[in-house]
Design an enzyme around this catalytic site. Structure first.
Site, mmCIF file in Angstrom:
data_model
loop_
_atom_site.group_PDB
_atom_site.id
_atom_site.type_symbol
_atom_site.label_atom_id
_atom_site.label_comp_id
_atom_site.label_asym_id
_atom_site.label_seq_id
_atom_site.Cartn_x
_atom_site.Cartn_y
_atom_site.Cartn_z
ATOM 1 N N GLY A 12 0.858 -1.299 0.086
ATOM 2 C CA GLY A 12 -0.144 -0.029 -0.081
ATOM 3 C C GLY A 12 0.962 1.135 0.110
ATOM 4 O O GLY A 12 0.166 2.254 0.480
ATOM 5 N N SER A 13 1.959 1.170 -0.303
ATOM 6 C CA SER A 13 2.877 2.547 -0.348
ATOM 7 C C SER A 13 2.188 3.468 -1.315
ATOM 8 O O SER A 13 2.235 4.497 -1.188
ATOM 9 C CB SER A 13 4.385 2.198 -0.767
ATOM 10 O OG SER A 13 4.554 1.434 -1.865
ATOM 11 N N ASN A 14 1.797 2.840 -2.573
ATOM 12 C CA ASN A 14 1.094 3.707 -3.484
ATOM 13 C C ASN A 14 0.008 4.315 -2.954
ATOM 14 O O ASN A 14 -0.245 5.462 -3.099
ATOM 15 C CB ASN A 14 0.635 3.032 -4.858
ATOM 16 C CG ASN A 14 2.227 3.104 -5.650
ATOM 17 O OD1 ASN A 14 2.562 4.031 -6.216
ATOM 18 N ND2 ASN A 14 2.799 1.877 -5.760
ATOM 19 N N LEU A 85 -4.494 -7.110 -7.799
ATOM 20 C CA LEU A 85 -4.190 -8.202 -8.750
ATOM 21 C C LEU A 85 -5.248 -8.875 -9.475
ATOM 22 O O LEU A 85 -4.983 -9.632 -10.409
ATOM 23 C CB LEU A 85 -3.109 -9.300 -7.995
ATOM 24 C CG LEU A 85 -1.695 -8.707 -7.493
ATOM 25 C CD1 LEU A 85 -1.078 -9.449 -6.697
ATOM 26 C CD2 LEU A 85 -1.229 -7.731 -8.347
ATOM 27 N N ASN A 102 -4.816 1.528 -13.797
ATOM 28 C CA ASN A 102 -3.812 0.674 -13.123
ATOM 29 C C ASN A 102 -2.267 1.173 -13.340
ATOM 30 O O ASN A 102 -2.251 1.900 -14.296
ATOM 31 C CB ASN A 102 -4.052 -0.690 -13.675
ATOM 32 C CG ASN A 102 -3.170 -1.702 -13.171
ATOM 33 O OD1 ASN A 102 -3.062 -1.778 -11.957
ATOM 34 N ND2 ASN A 102 -2.418 -2.330 -13.900
ATOM 35 N N HIS A 104 1.561 -0.167 -13.579
ATOM 36 C CA HIS A 104 2.190 -1.616 -13.796
ATOM 37 C C HIS A 104 3.596 -1.130 -13.768
ATOM 38 O O HIS A 104 4.047 -0.188 -14.205
ATOM 39 C CB HIS A 104 1.767 -2.169 -14.950
ATOM 40 C CG HIS A 104 2.257 -3.584 -15.515
ATOM 41 N ND1 HIS A 104 2.033 -4.673 -14.868
ATOM 42 C CD2 HIS A 104 3.592 -3.691 -16.084
ATOM 43 C CE1 HIS A 104 2.838 -5.609 -15.087
ATOM 44 N NE2 HIS A 104 3.769 -5.347 -15.983
ATOM 45 N N ASP A 145 -3.606 -5.895 -18.300
ATOM 46 C CA ASP A 145 -2.340 -4.941 -18.721
ATOM 47 C C ASP A 145 -2.355 -4.401 -20.229
ATOM 48 O O ASP A 145 -1.422 -4.263 -20.762
ATOM 49 C CB ASP A 145 -1.077 -5.493 -18.552
ATOM 50 C CG ASP A 145 -0.974 -5.713 -16.951
ATOM 51 O OD1 ASP A 145 -1.477 -4.932 -16.328
ATOM 52 O OD2 ASP A 145 -0.096 -6.803 -16.650
ATOM 53 N N GLU A 174 7.017 5.663 -9.190
ATOM 54 C CA GLU A 174 5.488 5.648 -8.496
ATOM 55 C C GLU A 174 5.193 6.640 -7.760
ATOM 56 O O GLU A 174 4.421 7.159 -7.945
ATOM 57 C CB GLU A 174 5.432 4.364 -7.950
ATOM 58 C CG GLU A 174 5.457 3.113 -9.119
ATOM 59 C CD GLU A 174 5.003 1.636 -8.518
ATOM 60 O OE1 GLU A 174 4.686 0.843 -9.284
ATOM 61 O OE2 GLU A 174 5.410 1.306 -7.324
#
Ligand code: GAR
Length: 189
Positions: A12-14, A85, A102, A104, A145, A174
């Site tokens: 969950g850093s993003n 995911l 999303n 990637h 993707d 990111e």
């Protein structure tokens, strides 16, 4: 005010970075974090960030309308997958056309597809001998993707890189770009 819902199932850093970024935004806000793993560290992170978390299972997501109904109740404008995911089911994609994005951790179309996430992606980049990698932010469609690309940023892959060191470079990209790309995307909705 536009409402963002983040889906995450890992560290969950993003998610944390996005939540903090939009705290002081007068046009957009993160209204909830949706998570499919009860043990995911992202749930710990959001506790201190004043963001409600909604935990769901596969049945809620694909075999019932529970997740969809919750998204609609929140008046969601944009769904952001940040380390999530599972494939997003058709009923949700239809309810939010072009409004599911999303991130990637590679330069798509290389190193994408089912099962390609996290360390596996970085291992594949190094095994392929690629000289650069990066991040891709794209719209989500019914295939892993493959949705329309919105943004890419790249970094060098050096001969001494390991999956761990490459992950750090990707992580920095990111952190630097994802929230701003979301903001610009929302401005165009
Ligand atoms: C991120 O690097 C993201 O790009 C990747 O998972 C990580 C989640 O990190 N997503 C994928 O691999 C999707 N195929 P985080 O939980 O710390 O944000």
């Amino acid at each position: 005010m536009k409402n963002i819902v983040i889906f995450a199932s890992g560290s969950g850093s993003n998610a944390e970075n996005i939540i903090k970024y939009f705290r002081n935004d007068s046009r957009n806000r993160v209204v909830a974090l949706f998570c499919n793993r009860p043990d995911a560290f992202v749930l710990e992170r959001v506790k201190g960030l004043n963001t409600p978390a909604f935990l769901f299972n596969r049945e809620d997501f694909v075999a019932s309308r529970r997740v969809l109904e919750r998204l609609e109740a929140l008046k969601t404008d944009l769904i952001v997958l940040a380390g999530f995911l599972w494939k997003v089911p058709g009923n949700i994609l239809e309810a939010f056309p072009g409004r599911v994005i999303n991130i990637h951790p590679a330069l798509l179309p290389a190193h994408g597809g089912k099962g390609m996430y996290g360390a596996r992606v970085h291992e594949a980049v190094i095994a392929a001998g690629d000289r650069e990698s990066g991040i891709t932010i794209h719209r989500v469609n019914e295939r892993y993707d493959e949705g329309e690309m919105i943004f890419q940023a790249s970094c060098d892959v050096t001969p001494d890189d390991t999956p761990e060191s490459l992950a750090e470079k990707i992580h920095a990209l990111e952190q630097a770009y994802f929230p701003g790309v979301i903001k610009d995307f929302l401005a165009g909705l």
